[in-house]
Enzyme design. Structure first.
Site, PDB file in Angstrom:
ATOM      1  N   HIS A 108       0.812  -1.222   0.000  1.00  0.00           N
ATOM      2  CA  HIS A 108       0.000   0.000   0.000  1.00  0.00           C
ATOM      3  C   HIS A 108       0.846   1.273   0.000  1.00  0.00           C
ATOM      4  CE1 HIS A 108       0.373  -0.314   4.499  1.00  0.00           C
ATOM      5  NE2 HIS A 108       0.359   0.999   4.423  1.00  0.00           N
ATOM      6  N   ASP A 141       0.084  -7.568   1.302  1.00  0.00           N
ATOM      7  CA  ASP A 141       0.540  -6.202   1.543  1.00  0.00           C
ATOM      8  C   ASP A 141       2.062  -6.120   1.626  1.00  0.00           C
ATOM      9  OD1 ASP A 141       0.147  -3.483   1.747  1.00  0.00           O
ATOM     10  OD2 ASP A 141      -0.018  -3.495   3.936  1.00  0.00           O
ATOM     11  N   SER A 221       4.632   2.615   7.666  1.00  0.00           N
ATOM     12  CA  SER A 221       4.394   1.388   6.902  1.00  0.00           C
ATOM     13  C   SER A 221       5.578   1.018   6.038  1.00  0.00           C
ATOM     14  CB  SER A 221       3.172   1.549   6.001  1.00  0.00           C
ATOM     15  OG  SER A 221       2.022   1.065   6.635  1.00  0.00           O
TER      16      SER A 221
END
Length: 371
Positions: A108, A141, A221
């Protein structure tokens, strides 16, 4: 703001009461950038390098020597900027996993690059370099990008399977674009199954995820979660937030973060480096959730809608109309439960399946195929 259902528990699942409790606590959101999540980051504070937070080093075995970890690990941590043609973009994190420039991050974080957005990597020394997308796994992910280089500092690999609840860990990355930020905490829980929103037609699943209270925020992230020896044990990916918090990402850290285990992320990254894509183990069937009756009777399960002729499920004797209730002894009630099993397995693994047919419970073993 909800970014996906959070189903957790020691074996990766919540009982009903725990789902309600977490719903009260907050929602799980991705903590990376991407075009959407990064819109608020364009006006964030200027990039600050070398920020260090957390407890001071000490003699206690309950804390890491964060200063030593930062010194050893930060050279291998990068900040990832993604910019689309319309000027939108965001910031995430990553870690260098090979000396010739392969970098591990979250899907993402770099998803806009699949549509032509540019990727720029900021090294710990302040230099910037363009990067290209090598491959990605929206389902897990996980993604890999590549910069041109040689002799780059590489993060050392740990063993996420050896982690213990309460073990101290350190998170490194670029929250809110603040490069080279370090925070400390502990492993709060293990074995979580955390569905989060994906850019694909299905949820991403943080399979067997590590829960930590090390402070992570939007922009973290793709960054590293490491043990006290500075070895990679997880890839920071999502946080839970309190409903009603302001901000593009629904608020900051409340001490509940989730990381993809190194044991899940690295095999996927290796596949991407070698082939540019990811092949998942498959059950060879399609399922839909079965919801217990309104009076509470029955148990959750997965209704078998179709079985691939000659595939793993067919060979194991499963048929359309069967209701799968357990996989390797753990209850299942969501398609994400099967996805988590796929992401933590490999083709050829044997999976024990409990199912109900015509009101009778039976068991079989499915040998996973290659999807």
């Amino acid at each position: 703001m909800s970014r996906g259902e959070n189903r957790t528990g020691r074996a990766g699942r919540f009982p009903a009461w725990a789902i309600v409790l977490l719903a009260i606590l907050g929602a799980v959101i991705l903590v990376g950038a991407g075009v959407l999540g990064g819109l608020a980051l364009r006006n964030a504070a200027p990039v600050a390098r070398g920020a260090l937070s957390g407890q001071a080093p000490g003699d206690s075995r309950s804390v890491c020597d964060a200063e030593k970890v930062a010194e050893d690990v930060l050279p291998s941590i990068v900040t990832i900027g993604v910019r689309a043609g319309d000027g939108s973009g965001g910031t995430g994190s990553g870690e260098i996993i090979t000396a010739d420039g392969y970098i591990l991050t979250n899907n993402h974080v770099i998803a806009p690059a699949a549509e032509g957005a540019e990727i720029v990597v900021l090294y710990n020394d302040g230099s910037t370099h363009p990067a290209k997308l090598v491959g990605r796994s929206p389902r897990a992910d996980i993604a890999v990008i590549k910069v041109q280089g040689s002799g780059l500092p590489v993060i050392r690999q740990g063993d996420s399977a050896a982690l213990k609840v309460g073990q101290p860990v350190v998170a490194l990355g670029a929250p809110l674009g603040l490069s080279s930020t370090v925070t400390t905490g502990v492993v709060s829980a293990l074995g979580r199954t955390v569905p989060v929103q994906s850019d694909s037609d299905r949820n991403a699943v943080l399979a067997d995820a590590i829960q930590t209270d090390a402070s992570i925020n939007p922009g973290n992230s793709g960054g590293a979660l490491v043990d006290c020896d500075g070895r990679l044990v997880g890839v920071n990916s999502a946080i839970a937030t309190v409903p009603g918090e302001s901000g593009a990402a629904g608020g900051g850290s409340v001490g509940i973060g989730f990381a993809v285990p190194q044991a899940v992320a690295m095999p996927i990254a290796q596949q991407i480096i070698e082939t540019g894509k990811v092949v998942y183990p498959t059950f060879g069937l399609s399922v839909s959730p079965v919801v217990p009756g309104a009076n509470g009777e029955g148990e959750p399960g997965l209704y078998v809608q179709a079985v691939v002729p000659g595939g793993p499920a067919d060979q194991a004797g499963l048929e359309p109309g069967d209701i799968i209730t357990r996989v390797d002894g753990a209850p299942v009630g969501s398609v994400d439960d099967l996805t988590a099993k796929q992401l933590t397995s490999k083709p050829g693994d044997e999976v024990k399946v409990t199912y109900v047919r015509d009101g009778k419970t039976d068991r079989t073993t499915v040998t996973l195929g290659s999807g």
